[in-house]
Design a protein around this motif. Structure first.
Motif, PDB file in Angstrom:
ATOM      1  N   MET A  40       0.819  -1.207   0.000  1.00 54.28           N
ATOM      2  CA  MET A  40       0.000   0.000   0.000  1.00 54.28           C
ATOM      3  C   MET A  40       0.858   1.263   0.000  1.00 54.28           C
ATOM      4  N   THR A  41       2.132   1.136   0.439  1.00 50.61           N
ATOM      5  CA  THR A  41       3.007   2.302   0.512  1.00 50.61           C
ATOM      6  C   THR A  41       4.410   1.965   0.017  1.00 50.61           C
ATOM      7  N   PHE A  53       5.783  -4.330  -5.709  1.00 57.03           N
ATOM      8  CA  PHE A  53       5.465  -2.975  -6.150  1.00 57.03           C
ATOM      9  C   PHE A  53       4.439  -2.367  -5.200  1.00 57.03           C
ATOM     10  N   VAL A  54       4.403  -1.040  -5.137  1.00 54.30           N
ATOM     11  CA  VAL A  54       3.261  -0.363  -4.542  1.00 54.30           C
ATOM     12  C   VAL A  54       2.111  -0.594  -5.526  1.00 54.30           C
ATOM     13  N   LEU A  55       0.930  -0.899  -5.036  1.00 53.07           N
ATOM     14  CA  LEU A  55      -0.219  -1.161  -5.911  1.00 53.07           C
ATOM     15  C   LEU A  55      -0.372  -0.081  -6.972  1.00 53.07           C
ATOM     16  N   ASP A 109       4.136   5.466 -11.880  1.00 55.15           N
ATOM     17  CA  ASP A 109       3.623   6.662 -11.199  1.00 55.15           C
ATOM     18  C   ASP A 109       2.821   6.198  -9.994  1.00 55.15           C
ATOM     19  N   PHE A 110       3.105   6.710  -8.805  1.00 49.42           N
ATOM     20  CA  PHE A 110       2.330   6.199  -7.684  1.00 49.42           C
ATOM     21  C   PHE A 110       2.147   7.184  -6.548  1.00 49.42           C
ATOM     22  N   GLU A 111       1.133   6.863  -5.745  1.00 45.67           N
ATOM     23  CA  GLU A 111       0.849   7.534  -4.484  1.00 45.67           C
ATOM     24  C   GLU A 111       0.608   6.443  -3.464  1.00 45.67           C
ATOM     25  N   ASP A 112       1.020   6.688  -2.231  1.00 49.29           N
ATOM     26  CA  ASP A 112       0.700   5.747  -1.162  1.00 49.29           C
ATOM     27  C   ASP A 112      -0.806   5.727  -0.945  1.00 49.29           C
TER      28      ASP A 112
END
Length: 153
Positions: free
Chosen positions: A84-85, A104-106, A114-117
């Motif tokens: 998740m993070t 990986f972060v989901l 490209d990601f956000e927690d």
């Protein structure tokens, strides 16, 4: 069978909801994917949080039987491990560097880097859980599409 593992901190909110939502999506698509969840700092046997159970119930998912599992090496045999993070991803990779390419972060996995927690709703009230559930659902719809694309190749 392809295996997906969802990981968060306590396995009572985010990863348990992610696994439950993804199971529903996978069943609706008629796919066969093994799905599990755990937490880096989980207490084995803890139930899902009351708010997580309530929010999932509104979506037609019964999370009441969920029991938390602590992250153990045997759970890491999944083909895809989604946290998740970023800090959870980094924790796993620092302790199990051989998993590089599978962790990986989901949001990182479904958005091509490209990601956000996905923020922890624990202790934040039911509205925070609803927001997280929507965020998870949106990302998990993208996840099944990515898995379907890869299996077609």
């Amino acid at each position: 069978m392809f295996k997906v593992l969802f990981v968060c901190t306590g396995n009572t909110c985010r990863s348990s909801m992610a696994a439950a939502i993804f199971k529903k999506i996978v069943e609706e698509k008629g796919k066969e994917i093994e799905i599990d969840s755990c937490g880096i700092a989980a207490v084995d046997g803890m139930p899902a949080s009351f708010e997580a159970i309530e929010v999932m119930k509104e979506k037609g998912i019964d999370l009441s039987a969920h029991r938390a599992k602590k992250l153990r090496e045997n759970l890491l045999n999944a083909d895809l491990i989604l946290t998740m993070t970023k800090s959870q991803r980094d924790y796993i990779l620092n302790n199990f560097p051989e998993l590089k390419g599978r962790v990986f972060v989901l949001t990182e996995f479904v958005n091509e880097g490209d990601f956000e927690d996905i923020e922890d709703p624990y202790g934040m009230g039911i509205e925070s859980y609803k927001k997280v559930a929507e965020e998870l659902w949106e990302n998990l719809e993208k996840l099944i599409e990515k898995i379907e694309q890869k299996s077609e190749k």
